[in-house]
Design an enzyme around this catalytic site. Structure first.
Site, short mmCIF file in Angstrom:
data_model
loop_
_atom_site.label_atom_id
_atom_site.label_comp_id
_atom_site.label_asym_id
_atom_site.label_seq_id
_atom_site.Cartn_x
_atom_site.Cartn_y
_atom_site.Cartn_z
N GLY A 122 0.91 -0.95 0.62
CA GLY A 122 0.34 -0.29 -0.24
C GLY A 122 0.67 1.16 0.32
O GLY A 122 2.53 1.25 -0.20
N TYR A 123 0.70 2.76 0.42
CA TYR A 123 0.44 3.55 -0.05
C TYR A 123 1.53 3.77 -1.27
O TYR A 123 2.82 4.22 -1.46
CB TYR A 123 1.84 3.89 1.05
CG TYR A 123 2.05 5.44 1.42
CD1 TYR A 123 0.50 5.95 2.53
CD2 TYR A 123 2.85 6.25 1.22
CE1 TYR A 123 1.04 7.38 2.37
CE2 TYR A 123 3.11 7.63 2.47
CZ TYR A 123 1.58 8.05 2.46
OH TYR A 123 1.99 9.61 2.99
N HIS A 135 2.37 4.86 -4.74
CA HIS A 135 2.79 5.84 -5.29
C HIS A 135 3.03 5.11 -7.36
O HIS A 135 2.89 4.41 -7.17
CB HIS A 135 4.47 6.18 -5.07
CG HIS A 135 5.18 5.08 -4.52
ND1 HIS A 135 6.13 4.23 -5.78
CD2 HIS A 135 6.10 4.30 -3.35
CE1 HIS A 135 6.81 3.55 -5.74
NE2 HIS A 135 6.73 3.75 -3.93
N GLU A 136 3.43 5.92 -8.07
CA GLU A 136 3.87 5.91 -9.33
C GLU A 136 4.44 4.33 -10.05
O GLU A 136 4.49 3.88 -10.52
CB GLU A 136 4.77 7.53 -10.38
CG GLU A 136 3.71 8.15 -10.55
CD GLU A 136 2.13 7.31 -11.56
OE1 GLU A 136 2.70 6.92 -12.40
OE2 GLU A 136 1.38 7.84 -11.40
N HIS A 175 4.18 1.57 -8.05
CA HIS A 175 3.67 0.37 -8.00
C HIS A 175 2.30 0.32 -9.44
O HIS A 175 2.85 -0.18 -9.90
CB HIS A 175 2.24 0.91 -6.73
CG HIS A 175 3.43 1.28 -4.94
ND1 HIS A 175 3.40 1.62 -4.61
CD2 HIS A 175 3.44 -0.74 -4.35
CE1 HIS A 175 4.25 0.97 -3.71
NE2 HIS A 175 4.38 0.46 -3.61
N GLN A 223 12.24 -3.91 -10.07
CA GLN A 223 13.03 -3.77 -9.78
C GLN A 223 14.49 -2.96 -8.19
O GLN A 223 15.59 -3.38 -8.39
CB GLN A 223 13.77 -3.21 -11.14
CG GLN A 223 15.64 -3.91 -11.11
CD GLN A 223 16.35 -3.27 -11.99
OE1 GLN A 223 16.11 -2.53 -13.32
NE2 GLN A 223 17.70 -2.41 -11.87
N GLN A 245 14.98 -9.11 -3.47
CA GLN A 245 13.36 -9.88 -3.46
C GLN A 245 13.06 -10.24 -4.26
O GLN A 245 12.11 -11.57 -4.65
CB GLN A 245 11.94 -8.83 -2.88
CG GLN A 245 11.24 -8.87 -3.35
CD GLN A 245 10.11 -7.92 -2.27
OE1 GLN A 245 10.36 -8.00 -0.93
NE2 GLN A 245 9.39 -6.85 -3.30
O1 PAF Z 1 7.28 -5.24 -1.54
C1 PAF Z 1 6.83 -4.97 -1.23
O2 PAF Z 1 5.84 -4.69 -0.79
C2 PAF Z 1 7.28 -6.67 -0.19
O3 PAF Z 1 8.03 -6.58 0.24
C3 PAF Z 1 5.33 -7.45 -0.25
C4 PAF Z 1 6.07 -8.04 -2.40
C5 PAF Z 1 4.36 -6.70 -1.22
C6 PAF Z 1 5.46 -8.18 0.30
O4 PAF Z 1 5.12 -8.13 1.62
#
Ligand code: PAF
Length: 276
Positions: free
Chosen positions: A25-26, A28-29, A31, A142, A147
């Site tokens: 959440g929160y 931004h562009e 996402h 990226q 992750q």
């Molecule tokens: O990148 C994130 O925002 C978090 O690590 C994810 C992949 C949503 C898992 O909670």
């Protein structure tokens, strides 16, 4: 949760493809750019919003992590998203929850060194999301390079038929990588927060002019960043040059290697990276 699961099963049964964009959440562009990628890839898009407690270590910012679900939903409305999944914490982690997913090797380095249980939490929540939604595609940014690689490995090892898609890092006009945590800065701190990217850019310039020494490139990142953010305001965690898939450290830089940095800038922990 059962509702989301059965909605996704219906999508799959109808023969449509599904893409998942997991977020905390929160939005931004950065996402939203992942949402655009998801919409191009699949017929139906699910965006999940869940601040995942198990990926925060003791003393980290779980309690203060910025949230604004109303603004998130408004932003997503513009995209005509098919499903926004905002599960309840107790539904994801019921009482006496004790099963976690651990990617053994890729998590020992970089972020994993400083944040020992971080990726265990990430892999666990993403596994749960994969099980609920059964997507064809899952889209990650990226900026969180490690992750994305950890999740790619997890998905491969657990046999999920899911394509992991990595969207490019979106940057503010001065180059700072977009992040929900940028909201922690005061305006003057925010101006200096670009120091990590300036360091990475300087190292990339040096690489392009032929320098292949990992130690020199890493030194350039630190020195250039320190020109912008001085003294105790900048506290490096690591600067690393690694293979893009195994994440093992490299002595000689090569095209496609990942140059990563993590530091506290005015007390806010930031990460960034570039692929040479
Ligand atoms: O990148 C994130 O925002 C978090 O690590 C994810 C992949 C949503 C898992 O909670």
């Amino acid at each position: 949760m059962a509702g989301m699961s059965s909605a996704c099963r219906k999508v799959i049964a109808s023969g449509k493809t599904l893409a998942l964009v997991p977020t905390m959440g929160y939005l931004h562009e950065g996402h939203l750019s992942l949402v655009r990628i998801a919409q191009k890839k699949a017929d139906v898009v699910v965006v999940s919003i869940f601040v995942n407690p198990t990926q925060f270590g003791p003393g980290e910012d779980f309690e203060s992590y910025p949230q604004n679900t109303r603004a998130d939903l408004a932003a997503l409305r513009e995209f005509d998203i098919d499903f926004v999944f905002t599960p309840d914490r107790r539904a994801i982690y019921p009482e006496n929850f004790q099963t976690y997913v651990n990617v053994a090797l890729l998590t020992r380095t970089l972020e994993g060194k400083t944040r020992p249980d971080h990726f265990r939490g990430v892999a666990t929540i993403v596994t749960k999301l994969f099980n609920i939604c059964r997507p064809d595609f899952a889209v990650f940014g990226q900026k969180d390079y490690q992750q994305a690689e950890v999740l790619r490995k997890m998905s491969e090892d657990l046999g999920y038929p899911i394509k992991i898609v990595i969207g490019p890092t979106l940057r503010e006009s001065d180059g700072l990588a977009m992040s929900s945590r940028n909201s922690y800065f005061t305006p003057s701190q925010r101006r200096e927060a670009v120091c990590l990217y300036r360091g990475l850019q300087a190292a990339r310039k040096e690489f392009r002019s032929g320098n292949r020494s990992a130690s020199e490139l890493k030194r350039i990142v630190r020195t250039r960043a320190r020109k912008i953010c001085r003294g105790r305001a900048l506290d490096f965690d690591y600067v690393a040059l690694t293979d893009r898939h195994t994440l093992t450290p490299l002595k000689k830089a090569q095209k496609g290697a990942v140059l990563s940095v993590a530091a506290r800038v005015h007390g806010v922990r930031l990460i960034d990276n570039i692929i040479l």
